[in-house]
Scaffold this active site. Structure first.
Site, PDB file in Angstrom:
ATOM      1  N   CYS A   1       0.824  -1.209   0.000  1.00  0.00           N
ATOM      2  CA  CYS A   1       0.000   0.000   0.000  1.00  0.00           C
ATOM      3  C   CYS A   1       0.856   1.257   0.000  1.00  0.00           C
ATOM      4  O   CYS A   1       0.646   2.168  -0.785  1.00  0.00           O
ATOM      5  CB  CYS A   1      -0.924  -0.012   1.204  1.00  0.00           C
ATOM      6  SG  CYS A   1      -2.071   1.360   1.295  1.00  0.00           S
ATOM      7  N   CYS A   2       1.837   1.314   0.898  1.00  0.00           N
ATOM      8  CA  CYS A   2       2.693   2.503   0.938  1.00  0.00           C
ATOM      9  C   CYS A   2       3.420   2.678  -0.394  1.00  0.00           C
ATOM     10  O   CYS A   2       3.550   3.800  -0.883  1.00  0.00           O
ATOM     11  CB  CYS A   2       3.722   2.402   2.045  1.00  0.00           C
ATOM     12  SG  CYS A   2       3.151   2.945   3.654  1.00  0.00           S
TER      13      CYS A   2
ATOM     14  N   CYS B   1      -1.334   8.125   7.604  1.00  0.00           N
ATOM     15  CA  CYS B   1      -2.669   7.669   7.224  1.00  0.00           C
ATOM     16  C   CYS B   1      -3.446   7.182   8.451  1.00  0.00           C
ATOM     17  O   CYS B   1      -2.869   6.626   9.390  1.00  0.00           O
ATOM     18  CB  CYS B   1      -2.570   6.535   6.214  1.00  0.00           C
ATOM     19  SG  CYS B   1      -1.894   7.033   4.634  1.00  0.00           S
TER      20      CYS B   1
ATOM     21  N   CYS C   1      -3.050   3.595   9.891  1.00  0.00           N
ATOM     22  CA  CYS C   1      -1.692   3.215  10.300  1.00  0.00           C
ATOM     23  C   CYS C   1      -1.072   4.181  11.299  1.00  0.00           C
ATOM     24  O   CYS C   1       0.125   4.109  11.558  1.00  0.00           O
ATOM     25  CB  CYS C   1      -0.794   3.122   9.069  1.00  0.00           C
ATOM     26  SG  CYS C   1      -1.395   1.962   7.834  1.00  0.00           S
TER      27      CYS C   1
ATOM     28  N   CYS D   1       7.617   4.735   5.305  1.00  0.00           N
ATOM     29  CA  CYS D   1       6.745   4.379   4.178  1.00  0.00           C
ATOM     30  C   CYS D   1       7.549   4.166   2.895  1.00  0.00           C
ATOM     31  O   CYS D   1       7.038   3.623   1.924  1.00  0.00           O
ATOM     32  CB  CYS D   1       5.692   5.459   3.955  1.00  0.00           C
ATOM     33  SG  CYS D   1       6.390   7.051   3.462  1.00  0.00           S
TER      34      CYS D   1
HETATM   35  S1  SF4 Z   1       0.499   4.540   5.747  1.00  0.00           S
HETATM   36 FE1  SF4 Z   1      -0.923   2.786   5.733  1.00  0.00          FE
HETATM   37  S2  SF4 Z   1      -2.742   3.456   4.603  1.00  0.00           S
HETATM   38 FE2  SF4 Z   1      -1.081   4.935   4.191  1.00  0.00          FE
HETATM   39  S3  SF4 Z   1      -0.170   4.267   2.286  1.00  0.00           S
HETATM   40 FE3  SF4 Z   1       1.012   3.303   3.956  1.00  0.00          FE
HETATM   41  S4  SF4 Z   1       0.053   1.280   4.394  1.00  0.00           S
HETATM   42 FE4  SF4 Z   1      -1.351   2.528   3.112  1.00  0.00          FE
END
Ligand code: SF4
Length: 223
Positions: free
Chosen positions: A111-112, A193, A196, A219
């Site tokens: 995701c990151c 986010c 997280c 991230c």
């Molecule tokens: S901080 Fe969490 S929600 Fe945001 S991009 Fe990274 S994994 Fe995804």
């Protein structure tokens, strides 16, 4: 992606930046920003996290038209999105929101990478340099960050407030009436986010609320 064409060859570049970084160790952040703007404008931008607007405040006083990039992962707190708009209006920002496409699956291992790093890669196309508010005191992984260096793309990454402490940030905010994300006052000293980011106890590692309970500490934007 465009490389730092305004600089000399790659061999000279690393040495030049290392020397510059050393010379900036005790320089005011505004001097570092001014160097970046004079050297790279218009191929330079500022990446904002919107935890606070300290670096934005410094940068727009040097160049009111500098492009400020915010990566909207689709998972931000409402307070953060409100802060983006408040800061945009406060400074009349040249703001570029980069939003995640429907192909980025949320909250999985990548995701990151998909939501943040890939979007930043896209935002940096055509840039030679970018500014970030990274500070050495934020985390052990950041303790050796240079003020000026090369990122993994070969672009010049400038961290004008790398040497600042938490007290330096708080002092600047108070002295210049800088907008701050209200979550900072609710126990989130480092705002990421929503899924997280968790509040941390007073006095605890400010970044311990990021990806709490997992091995992740960054991230990937700054690595
Ligand atoms: S901080 Fe969490 S929600 Fe945001 S991009 Fe990274 S994994 Fe995804």
């Amino acid at each position: 992606m465009a490389g730092p064409a305004l600089l000399g060859d790659a061999g000279d570049l690393a040495g030049e930046l290392a020397e510059l970084s050393r010379s900036f160790e005790s320089a005011p952040a505004s001097k570092v920003v001014r160097w970046a703007v004079e050297r790279f404008s218009p191929h330079v931008c500022l990446l904002a996290s919107m935890t606070d607007a300290v670096l934005i405040d410094i940068a727009v006083k040097v160049d009111p038209s500098i492009e400020v990039v915010f990566v909207d992962t689709g998972h931000h707190f409402p307070e953060t999105l409100d802060t983006v708009e408040r800061v945009r209006r406060h400074y009349g920002l040249n703001l570029r929101m980069v939003t995640v496409g429907p192909d980025a699956a949320p909250l999985v291992d990548g995701c990151c990478s998909a939501a943040k790093v890939l979007q930043l890669d896209r935002a940096l196309i055509g840039r030679d340099a970018w500014l970030s508010g990274l500070r050495r005191s934020e985390a052990s992984t950041r303790a050796a960050a240079p003020i000026v260096g090369l990122d993994r793309r070969g672009l010049v990454k400038v961290n004008p407030i790398a040497t600042w402490t938490d007290d330096d940030v708080a002092g600047y905010i108070a002295a210049h009436d800088v907008p701050v994300n209200p979550l900072v006052l609710q126990g989130y000293p480092s705002v990421g986010c929503r899924p997280c980011t968790f509040p941390v106890a007073e006095g605890a590692d400010p970044r311990s609320g990021r990806w709490a309970g997992s091995a992740r500490t960054e991230c990937g934007i700054h690595t």
